[in-house]
Design an enzyme around this catalytic site. Structure first.
Site, PDB file in Angstrom:
ATOM      1  N   ARG A   9       0.826  -1.209   0.000  1.00 32.19           N
ATOM      2  CA  ARG A   9       0.000   0.000   0.000  1.00 32.19           C
ATOM      3  C   ARG A   9       0.864   1.266   0.000  1.00 32.19           C
ATOM      4  NH1 ARG A   9      -3.697  -0.870   5.063  1.00 32.19           N
ATOM      5  NH2 ARG A   9      -1.643  -1.502   5.783  1.00 32.19           N
ATOM      6  N   ASN A  19      -6.026  -2.919   1.988  1.00 32.36           N
ATOM      7  CA  ASN A  19      -5.991  -4.368   2.077  1.00 32.36           C
ATOM      8  C   ASN A  19      -7.414  -4.891   2.178  1.00 32.36           C
ATOM      9  OD1 ASN A  19      -3.186  -4.594   2.112  1.00 32.36           O
ATOM     10  ND2 ASN A  19      -3.047  -4.560   4.332  1.00 32.36           N
TER      11      ASN A  19
END
Length: 101
Positions: free
Chosen positions: A26, A44
């Site tokens: 990320r 996520n």
């Protein structure tokens, strides 16, 4: 592709499969998106994937899609990337690129 086409704003949803959690995916996605001048988000999922949305000039979004499919973060292992809901937009829905918890 001429400049005008390259500047067309598009939005596309993505989901990345593979070893993409616990490997700073990320953080790297956010950094790459910002570097390319894109906006959107990344998070996520409970299924072990990473998903999000990209918005920006089509040429830059294409660069990001390739990055998501082939590069990712250094320790990630990408099995595949799904892109869907691609559409031309008039204006950006976000002001920056965010990591969503």
């Amino acid at each position: 592709m001429n400049m005008a086409e390259g500047d067309t704003l598009i939005s596309v949803d993505y989901e990345i499969f593979g070893k993409v959690q616990g490997v700073f995916f990320r953080k790297y996605t956010q950094a790459e998106g910002k570097k390319l001048g894109l906006v959107g988000w990344v998070q996520n999922t409970d299924q072990g994937t990473v998903q999000g949305q990209l918005q920006g000039p089509i040429s830059q979004v294409r660069h990001m899609q390739e990055w998501l499919e082939t590069r990712g973060s250094p320790k990630s292992h990408i099995d595949r990337a799904n892109f869907r809901n691609e559409k031309v937009i008039v204006k950006l829905d976000y002001s920056d690129f965010q990591i969503v918890k």
